[in-house]
Scaffold this motif. Structure first.
Motif, short mmCIF file in Angstrom:
data_model
loop_
_atom_site.label_atom_id
_atom_site.label_comp_id
_atom_site.label_asym_id
_atom_site.label_seq_id
_atom_site.Cartn_x
_atom_site.Cartn_y
_atom_site.Cartn_z
N GLN A 35 -11.98 -10.29 -24.23
CA GLN A 35 -11.63 -9.31 -25.27
C GLN A 35 -12.15 -7.90 -24.93
N LEU A 36 -13.14 -7.87 -24.03
CA LEU A 36 -13.72 -6.57 -23.66
C LEU A 36 -12.73 -5.72 -22.86
N ASP A 37 -11.68 -6.36 -22.35
CA ASP A 37 -10.70 -5.67 -21.50
C ASP A 37 -10.12 -4.42 -22.18
N SER A 38 -9.89 -4.55 -23.49
CA SER A 38 -9.27 -3.42 -24.20
C SER A 38 -10.29 -2.61 -25.00
N SER A 39 -11.59 -2.79 -24.67
CA SER A 39 -12.63 -2.09 -25.43
C SER A 39 -12.79 -0.64 -24.94
N ALA A 40 -13.47 0.15 -25.76
CA ALA A 40 -13.73 1.55 -25.40
C ALA A 40 -14.65 1.62 -24.17
N TRP A 41 -15.54 0.64 -24.07
CA TRP A 41 -16.47 0.57 -22.93
C TRP A 41 -15.69 0.42 -21.62
N ALA A 42 -14.72 -0.50 -21.63
CA ALA A 42 -13.91 -0.74 -20.42
C ALA A 42 -13.12 0.52 -20.06
N GLU A 43 -12.55 1.15 -21.08
CA GLU A 43 -11.76 2.37 -20.84
C GLU A 43 -12.65 3.46 -20.25
N GLY A 44 -13.87 3.56 -20.78
CA GLY A 44 -14.82 4.55 -20.30
C GLY A 44 -15.16 4.33 -18.82
N VAL A 45 -15.42 3.07 -18.45
CA VAL A 45 -15.76 2.75 -17.05
C VAL A 45 -14.57 3.07 -16.15
N ARG A 46 -13.36 2.72 -16.60
CA ARG A 46 -12.15 2.98 -15.79
C ARG A 46 -11.93 4.49 -15.61
N ALA A 47 -12.13 5.23 -16.70
CA ALA A 47 -11.93 6.68 -16.65
C ALA A 47 -12.95 7.31 -15.69
N TYR A 75 -14.44 5.83 -13.20
CA TYR A 75 -14.11 5.42 -11.83
C TYR A 75 -12.97 6.26 -11.27
N SER A 76 -11.94 6.51 -12.12
CA SER A 76 -10.80 7.28 -11.62
C SER A 76 -11.20 8.73 -11.34
N THR A 77 -12.14 9.25 -12.16
CA THR A 77 -12.64 10.62 -11.91
C THR A 77 -13.38 10.66 -10.58
N GLU A 78 -14.22 9.64 -10.35
CA GLU A 78 -14.99 9.57 -9.10
C GLU A 78 -14.06 9.45 -7.90
N THR A 79 -13.01 8.64 -8.06
CA THR A 79 -12.07 8.43 -6.95
C THR A 79 -11.35 9.72 -6.61
N THR A 80 -10.93 10.44 -7.65
CA THR A 80 -10.19 11.68 -7.38
C THR A 80 -11.09 12.76 -6.80
N VAL A 114 -5.25 -7.22 -9.09
CA VAL A 114 -5.67 -5.83 -8.90
C VAL A 114 -7.13 -5.74 -9.35
N ILE A 115 -7.99 -5.21 -8.48
CA ILE A 115 -9.42 -5.16 -8.82
C ILE A 115 -9.68 -4.05 -9.83
N ASP A 116 -10.15 -4.49 -10.99
CA ASP A 116 -10.44 -3.57 -12.08
C ASP A 116 -11.89 -3.11 -11.98
N PRO A 117 -12.15 -1.77 -11.97
CA PRO A 117 -13.54 -1.31 -11.86
C PRO A 117 -14.44 -1.77 -13.00
N PHE A 118 -13.84 -2.01 -14.16
CA PHE A 118 -14.65 -2.46 -15.31
C PHE A 118 -15.20 -3.86 -15.03
N TRP A 119 -14.31 -4.78 -14.59
CA TRP A 119 -14.76 -6.15 -14.32
C TRP A 119 -15.73 -6.16 -13.15
N SER A 120 -15.48 -5.26 -12.21
CA SER A 120 -16.36 -5.17 -11.05
C SER A 120 -17.78 -4.75 -11.47
N SER A 121 -17.84 -3.74 -12.35
CA SER A 121 -19.17 -3.28 -12.79
C SER A 121 -19.84 -4.33 -13.69
N LEU A 122 -19.03 -5.01 -14.51
CA LEU A 122 -19.59 -6.07 -15.38
C LEU A 122 -20.11 -7.24 -14.52
N HIS A 123 -19.41 -7.51 -13.42
CA HIS A 123 -19.83 -8.57 -12.51
C HIS A 123 -21.18 -8.22 -11.88
#
Lengths: 111, 192
Positions: free
Chosen positions: A27-39, A41-46, B139-148
């Protein structure tokens, strides 16, 4: 030794409980925490700050055998520190507790 | 001569042969029944070794790390099944009078189990070698990676505390069953 019935029950319980936990974590997949980590990561990548893969963190550009040795040493150090320090603290606290229990009047009376 | 004679003799002969075989077995091969503590000691040692390998992906490489992570589930199950009575017992008495040590161990073990499940689940979601080898690509998701990473690091810390909580049992039974040294003190029974 556990009976066969106990073993089957335990296996069932552990499997069902782990599945429920996984459903909960999913359920954490759609959480604000997950979105924050993804955002983040994408900033770091760019901006080009992204790090390499798990196995090669900090060992880029090194030759094969050296990388394996360094990886093994780093892992051993990491595990020793992460397991060792809390373990030593726990043992010290338990010893202190048992010593104080033995010194207290109730402990003396019990022994 | 009665017809039943040889039959009685045959039965007698068979019985005496059976008794003799049992006697020979008992004298030549002494019973080597392994105690549950001995089995527990070996399973726990194997579990620890596999767990250290799992927690060192930089040393083993990602493919071995992923495959061993699946293997480690077997000793985990055995470890839990061997102590199932203790788990059930403490669960039933948790809100009654339970020694502080046992209560702490119980909560810590639940935390450890939760972290293990999270690390395994997230590990499957970010699999780079094992699942692709089985034809499943993700597809490797950075969120799951960091949680791992987070759950694995936390799990390592909790394992350290877990080992420390059972240190007396570990030292006693490792000396007794693995190193086969004579025990200095009385045997510590059970893992908890």
């Amino acid at each position: 030794m556990p009976t066969l019935k106990d073993a089957v029950l335990a296996t069932l319980f552990i499997t069902i409980f782990s599945a429920l936990m996984m459903l909960g974590v999913a359920q954490l997949d759609s959480s604000a925490w997950a979105e924050g980590v993804r955002a983040e990561y994408s900033t770091e990548t760019t901006s080009g700050e992204a790090k390499g893969g798990d196995a090669e963190d900090g060992f880029e550009g090194m030759s094969g055998p050296l990388m394996i040795v360094l990886g093994a040493v780093a892992s051993a150090l990491k595990i020793s520190l992460l397991m060792g320090i809390p373990g030593l603290i726990t043992i010290a606290v338990r010893r202190r507790q048992s010593r104080s229990a033995n010194q207290s009047p109730a402990g003396t009376a019990a022994s | 001569m009665p017809k039943s004679g040889p039959v009685i003799y045959g039965t007698h002969k068979r019985k005496s042969i059976n008794i003799m075989t049992q006697q020979i077995r008992s004298t030549t091969r002494p019973k080597q029944k392994r105690s549950s503590t001995q089995i527990r000691a070996w399973v726990n040692l194997l579990f620890f070794i596999i767990m250290v390998l799992v927690l060192a992906p930089q040393a083993t490489g990602i493919p071995i790390h992923e495959w061993i992570s699946f293997v480690v589930i077997i000793p985990l199950f055995i470890h839990l099944i061997m102590d199932w009575k203790w788990i059930v017992n403490i669960t039933k008495r948790l809100f009654k009078k339970v020694p502080a040590d046992a209560r702490f161990n119980y909560v810590l073990d639940w935390l450890l189990f939760f972290l293990f499940v999270v690390a395994t689940f997230t590990g499957v979601l970010i699999s780079e070698a094992a699942l692709p080898a089985l034809g499943i690509t993700m597809v490797i998701d950075p969120f799951w990676s960091s949680l791992h990473d987070m759950s694995a690091n936390l799990m390592t810390i909790v394992i350290g505390v877990h080992l420390a909580m059972h240190w007396k049992w570990i030292v006693t039974n490792f000396n007794k069953y693995v190193l086969r040294r004579p025990a200095r003190s009385a045997q510590v029974q059970g893992g908890h």
